[in-house]
Motif scaffolding. Sequence first.
Motif, PDB file in Angstrom:
ATOM      1  N   ALA A  98      -3.230  -9.398 -18.769  1.00 48.03           N
ATOM      2  CA  ALA A  98      -4.100  -9.188 -19.917  1.00 48.03           C
ATOM      3  C   ALA A  98      -4.809 -10.491 -20.274  1.00 48.03           C
ATOM      4  N   TYR A 120     -10.484   1.623 -21.354  1.00 52.19           N
ATOM      5  CA  TYR A 120      -9.118   1.774 -20.864  1.00 52.19           C
ATOM      6  C   TYR A 120      -8.237   0.570 -21.213  1.00 52.19           C
ATOM      7  N   GLY A 121      -8.731  -0.647 -20.884  1.00 58.26           N
ATOM      8  CA  GLY A 121      -7.945  -1.855 -21.148  1.00 58.26           C
ATOM      9  C   GLY A 121      -7.610  -2.002 -22.631  1.00 58.26           C
ATOM     10  N   ILE A 124      -4.896   0.525 -23.752  1.00 62.07           N
ATOM     11  CA  ILE A 124      -3.491   0.319 -23.396  1.00 62.07           C
ATOM     12  C   ILE A 124      -2.928  -0.940 -24.032  1.00 62.07           C
ATOM     13  N   HIS A 125      -3.811  -1.868 -24.446  1.00 64.13           N
ATOM     14  CA  HIS A 125      -3.299  -3.060 -25.117  1.00 64.13           C
ATOM     15  C   HIS A 125      -3.361  -2.932 -26.632  1.00 64.13           C
ATOM     16  N   ARG A 174     -15.533  -4.461 -17.774  1.00 65.06           N
ATOM     17  CA  ARG A 174     -14.196  -3.903 -17.977  1.00 65.06           C
ATOM     18  C   ARG A 174     -13.163  -5.026 -18.042  1.00 65.06           C
TER      19      ARG A 174
END
Lengths: 265, 443
Positions: A98, A120-121, A124-125, A174
């Motif tokens: 990350a 997406y990133g 999920i974080h 991204r």
Amino acid sequence: MNDMRKLEREVDTKALKISARQCQVYYGNNHAIKDVDIDIEDKTVTAFIGPSGCGKSTFLRCLNRMNDTIDICRVEGDIRLDGEDIYDPKVDPVQLRAKVGMVFQKPNPFPKSIYDNIAYGPRIHGLAKNKAELDEIVEKSLRRGAIWDEVKDRLHAPGTGLSGGQQQRLCIARAIATEPEVLLMDEPCSALDPIATSQVEELIDELRTNFSVVIVTHSMQQAARVSQKTAFFHLGNLVEYGETGQIFTNPSDPRTESYITGRIG
Amino acid sequence: MTDASLNSPAASGPSQSLHKLDARTKKRNAAEARFEAYGLVAILIGLFFLAVLAFAIVRSGLPAFTKTVLDVEMNVSQQDFDAAESQLFKTKAYAGLFSKSLQAQLTEQGVTAPFDDAAIERIAGKVGGTIREFYRENPGQLGQPVSFELAAASRVDGYFNGRVTRDTLTESRFLMLSDLDLADALKEAGIVRNAFDWNFITGADSGVDNPGGAGIGASVVGSFFMMLVVLVLSLPIGVAASIYLEEFAPQNRITDLIEVNISNLAAVPSIVFGILGLAVFIQFMHLPQSAPLVGGLVLTLMTLPTIIISTRAALKAVPPSIRDAALGVGASKMQAVFHHVLPLAMPGILTGTIIGLAQALGETAPLLLIGMVGFVARGYPDGFLQGFVEPNSAMPAQIYTWAARADVSFYDKAWGGIIILLLFLLTMNIIAIILRRRFERRW
């Protein structure tokens, strides 16, 4: 060697971001990286050059532990990000990745919409509390990826429907959507035409203001154009590392000179 | 450029016309045409056999869906009823009434035929009981015309289906040659007709002496519960095992050994799984015999290798760049698998699952060993949960049982059962195709 426009760029010393000491990488019995010592600075573009198979991509993948996914790969030595050993057993590679984002050689958008590719990133974080914040992150990332104007009207079209150059910029967007501190790029332009390449190169130069960028490239012109520091790898060894201008005009090692003048490689 | 022009032959004229085929090209084209022809012939042969099979199944199976019935109008008065009830052989009295009504109906239609009560009984079976039952339950119908629809005996059924002819008939106490004249006369009078046999689709198996009453419905339910067990167990277990082996497990001797064994298991004859199921599930774990639950467990063991192999192939086919991309933005391995790899592998997984389920649906041998063959099914289970544990049969087992019975009338039922089995399979495949369409994504 006619593209040396940026030779006379200002060089100032910056904070240290990544430092590797005595780094060794083995693929099974094959000793792929030997005794690499390198200090990578913050807010700088560092280029790794060298002939095919010299280990520059392997070393790049050590910096965010992507080599962990290869069973036979073994990394020894000491690699520190902001002074912390990233191969410490306490470090979770997910947390590391990350912080250290990556862009790959072949554009690899998810087979989802452009919006979902970027979101997406952050999802999920847990970077966005609500939809509005997520929208904001997506727009900001796409703008920084220099692709916003081309895709703003079709955010929900599939990312795989874009052209190669657009896909690569989407992948860069991204990668920066998760606010990494270091961005690793593994030959990001090798699949792109000259126009897309120059767009990506401009983008890399802009990214330098926020990130530490490490780029692997086969094109020495590209290294000369975009980087401030250059490292030359040969047969798994880091042969020479220094200011880009100096490497290309006055290399101290004869192997570097042979490579940049086209006699080996 | 300069090198190339130096080496080229100096000023040679045009070598050969492009409008003329040289010998090599001709040979190559001929080989290609031949190969195309082979392929076409192969496909035509395949289609021919498929057509023959479909034709044979439909032709032999359709009689199972119809039955021959007699429409008889009766008018039993209160006196007739009282008279019949006072007799010693009550059903015989009713049979006499029936016979009389039938004769009246024949005369009315102007058809004459040799007529006796014994022949009627051979054609229509023992109808007295049915009629008595009706009037005892509905006394209000006495003195009014009532029309009865009664199933004809299976041999008469066979006569009208063409299975039994005058030449092949062996006279017995079940059917005489003279009865066929009467049957033809009844047909002429419009009393005998062909009706769709709903009982075949909805009913349960009958005894060996009553092929007309046999139905496949109960075993369809049995197969349904078995497939449910197989799906619920083998899909999650198979997919979980494949994901672990493909994405997480280290590559070492142990995983190699497991892989080899899974491939070998896929090739183990199904009867071996049957005997394993008998030993483990019934003799050791004391699960109920003949239960769809046990059948499902055995078939799960058989289906697992198929699902695991196809799921692993589907996971392998997902390009590694997608995993890199997910890991690169900081997804954990599990997130990468479940958010990106699995959805992309879903069509392949579904294909493998449906192949495995289709195999399991048609499997007879293991069911032989756990006792789902060779008994007369009781009928429908009492409830959803009981459906898993109550003794039942399955479609292939039922078909096997029918085909093995002595009475040739069951042979028709076996063919009909195959049609239902194929329809069941077709339904499963259609569901899988619809699901696969929904999961399919463009790259």
